[in-house]
Design a protein around this motif. Structure first.
Motif, short mmCIF file in Angstrom:
data_model
loop_
_atom_site.label_atom_id
_atom_site.label_comp_id
_atom_site.label_asym_id
_atom_site.label_seq_id
_atom_site.Cartn_x
_atom_site.Cartn_y
_atom_site.Cartn_z
N GLY A 1 0.79 -1.22 0.00
CA GLY A 1 0.00 0.00 0.00
C GLY A 1 0.82 1.27 0.00
N GLY A 2 2.15 1.15 0.13
CA GLY A 2 3.04 2.29 -0.02
C GLY A 2 3.18 3.20 1.17
N GLY A 3 2.48 2.92 2.28
CA GLY A 3 2.48 3.87 3.37
C GLY A 3 3.52 3.64 4.45
N ALA A 4 3.96 2.41 4.61
CA ALA A 4 4.86 2.08 5.71
C ALA A 4 5.99 1.19 5.20
N GLY A 5 6.76 0.62 6.14
CA GLY A 5 7.83 -0.31 5.78
C GLY A 5 8.86 0.30 4.85
N ILE A 6 9.39 -0.55 4.01
CA ILE A 6 10.45 -0.13 3.09
C ILE A 6 9.99 1.00 2.19
N MET A 7 8.73 0.99 1.78
CA MET A 7 8.24 2.04 0.90
C MET A 7 8.31 3.42 1.58
N ALA A 8 7.89 3.50 2.84
CA ALA A 8 7.99 4.76 3.57
C ALA A 8 9.44 5.16 3.77
N ASP A 9 10.29 4.17 4.05
CA ASP A 9 11.71 4.47 4.23
C ASP A 9 12.32 5.07 2.97
N LEU A 10 12.04 4.46 1.82
CA LEU A 10 12.62 4.94 0.57
C LEU A 10 12.14 6.35 0.26
N LYS A 11 10.86 6.64 0.51
CA LYS A 11 10.35 7.99 0.27
C LYS A 11 11.03 9.00 1.18
N THR A 12 11.22 8.61 2.43
CA THR A 12 11.89 9.50 3.38
C THR A 12 13.34 9.74 2.99
N PHE A 13 14.04 8.68 2.63
CA PHE A 13 15.44 8.82 2.21
C PHE A 13 15.55 9.77 1.02
N GLN A 14 14.66 9.60 0.06
CA GLN A 14 14.69 10.46 -1.13
C GLN A 14 14.44 11.92 -0.73
N ALA A 15 13.46 12.14 0.16
CA ALA A 15 13.14 13.50 0.58
C ALA A 15 14.29 14.14 1.35
N ARG A 16 15.08 13.33 2.03
CA ARG A 16 16.19 13.86 2.84
C ARG A 16 17.53 13.79 2.11
N HIS A 17 17.50 13.53 0.81
CA HIS A 17 18.68 13.65 -0.05
C HIS A 17 19.81 12.68 0.30
N VAL A 18 19.44 11.40 0.50
CA VAL A 18 20.45 10.36 0.61
C VAL A 18 20.09 9.25 -0.38
N PHE A 19 21.09 8.43 -0.74
CA PHE A 19 20.84 7.33 -1.67
C PHE A 19 20.38 6.11 -0.89
N ALA A 20 19.24 5.55 -1.29
CA ALA A 20 18.60 4.47 -0.53
C ALA A 20 18.91 3.10 -1.11
N THR A 21 19.24 2.15 -0.24
CA THR A 21 19.32 0.74 -0.59
C THR A 21 18.43 -0.03 0.39
N ALA A 22 18.20 -1.32 0.10
CA ALA A 22 17.28 -2.07 0.96
C ALA A 22 17.64 -3.54 1.02
N VAL A 23 17.40 -4.12 2.18
CA VAL A 23 17.38 -5.57 2.37
C VAL A 23 15.94 -5.94 2.69
#
Length: 277
Positions: free
Chosen positions: A20-42
Motif C-alpha cells: 500500500g506504499g504507506g509504511a515499511g520499506i516504501m515509507a523508508d525509501l520515500k523519506t530517504f529520497q526526501a532527505r537527499h540520501v541514496f537508498a538501498t534495501a534488504v
C-alpha cells in the motif's frame, strides 16, 4: 579523483515491504529520497496490505537475506542503516548476524511489533530474540509507547515512566533511546530521548486531528538514519526528524479508506530542505 568514488551519502533499510506504499520499506525509501540520501534495501518480508490492514505476508528465505547484505557490502558505502519489520525469531537473528558481519554505520532499530491496523508483526519468541540479539547492537532504538512497554514491562503513562523505560532499554544494551509518545491520549505528542551520556531531553509537537498516520514510526527512524548519514550528530538528527514527521502528518494527502499514509513531500512546505537545517 578516487576520493570522490562512493562519496554520496548512502543508507540501508532492513525491513518488510508495504504494497500500500504507506509504511515499511516504501515509507523508508520515500523519506530517504526526501532527505537527499541514496537508498538501498534488504527485503526481509513482503506484505499484502493497504490503509485498511495487512491481508497477507511472507518472509524471505534467510539465504536471500544474507545475499542482499553481501551485495550491498560489496559495492556500497553504507553510512547508516535502520531495521523495521523482521517477522520472526530466526529472521531477527539472521539480521543481527549480518549487522555484526558488515559495517553499515550507526544502526537505528525500529522494533516494529504491531501494524497500524492491528496485525501482529512480531511474536513473543521474536521479541525475546530482538531484546537479546538486536537491541544490544542499536545505536538508537525508537519504540512507541506500546513497544517500549512490551520490551521493558514498564507501564508508561507519565513523564517519569518514559525516563524509567528509557533507562531500562539502555540496560538492555541500546546506546541511545527515543520513546515516541504519540499513542498516549494527549493533545501533544511528547517524545523522550535518552542519550548514551545519560543526558535526556523532550521533544513536543501538537497532534493533528487525523487518522492519516500510517508509517510514522518508519518515517521518523528513516529520517534519523538519513540525517546521520549526512553527518548530523544524533541529537540534531532526532530533532530534525521530529519536525519532519510532524510536517508529514500536518500536511496530509487523501489516499485510501483507512489509516492513510503520510505526505513525504511535506518538507517542502515546512522549509525543511537540507540547505536550511
Amino acid at each position: 579523483m578516487p576520493q570522490q568514488i562512493n562519496s554520496f551519502p548512502q543508507v540501508a533499510t532492513i525491513a518488510g515491504t508495504d504494497s500500500g506504499g504507506g509504511a515499511g520499506i516504501m515509507a523508508d525509501l520515500k523519506t530517504f529520497q526526501a532527505r537527499h540520501v541514496f537508498a538501498t534495501a534488504v527485503v526481509v518480508a513482503v506484505t499484502a496490505q493497504n490503509t485498511l490492514g495487512v491481508q497477507a505476508s511472507k518472509l524471505m528465505p534467510q539465504t536471500l537475506i544474507d545475499a542482499q547484505f553481501q551485495s550491498l557490502a560489496a559495492d556500497f558505502q553504507i553510512r547508516a542503516c535502520k531495521t523495521g519489520m523482521l517477522g520472526d525469531s530466526n529472521h531477527v537473528r539472521a539480521v543481527a548476524a549480518n549487522l555484526k558481519k558488515y559495517d553499515f554505520g550507526p544502526i537505528i532499530v525500529d522494533p516494529v511489533m504491531i501494524a497500524k491496523g492491528g496485525a501482529t508483526l512480531l511474536n513473543a519468541e521474536a521479541i525475546h530474540t530482538l531484546k537479546h540479539e538486536l537491541v544490544p547492537l542499536a545505536t538508537l532504538i525508537t519504540p512507541n509507547v506500546p513497544e517500549a512497554q512490551t520490551l521493558t514491562g514498564q507501564k508508561i503513562e507519565k513523564k517519569a515512566d518514559f525516563i524509567t523505560a528509557a533507562q531500562m532499554l539502555q540496560n538492555l544494551g541500546a546506546k541511545n533511546v527515543l520513546i515516541k509518545g504519540g499513542h498516549l491520549d494527549l493533545p501533544q505528542a511528547n517524545d523522550y530521548v535518552l542519550l548514551s551520556d545519560h543526558t535526556g531531553f523532550w521533544l513536543t509537537a501538537p497532534k493533528s486531528a487525523t487518522k492519516r498516520t500510517h508509517g510514522t514510526g518508519d518515517t521518523i527512524s528513516a529520517c534519523i538514519t538519513a540525517e546521520l548519514a549526512r553527518g548530523a550528530d544524533l541529537a540534531t538528527a532526532i530533532s530534525i526528524s521530529k519536525k519532519y514527521v510532524t510536517a508529514t502528518i500536518a500536511h496530509s494527502i487523501q489516499v485510501g479508506h483507512g489509516h492513510g499514509p503520510l505526505n513525504h513531500w511535506a518538507a517542502q512546505k515546512e522549509g525543511l530542505s537540507f540547505e536550511n537545517i
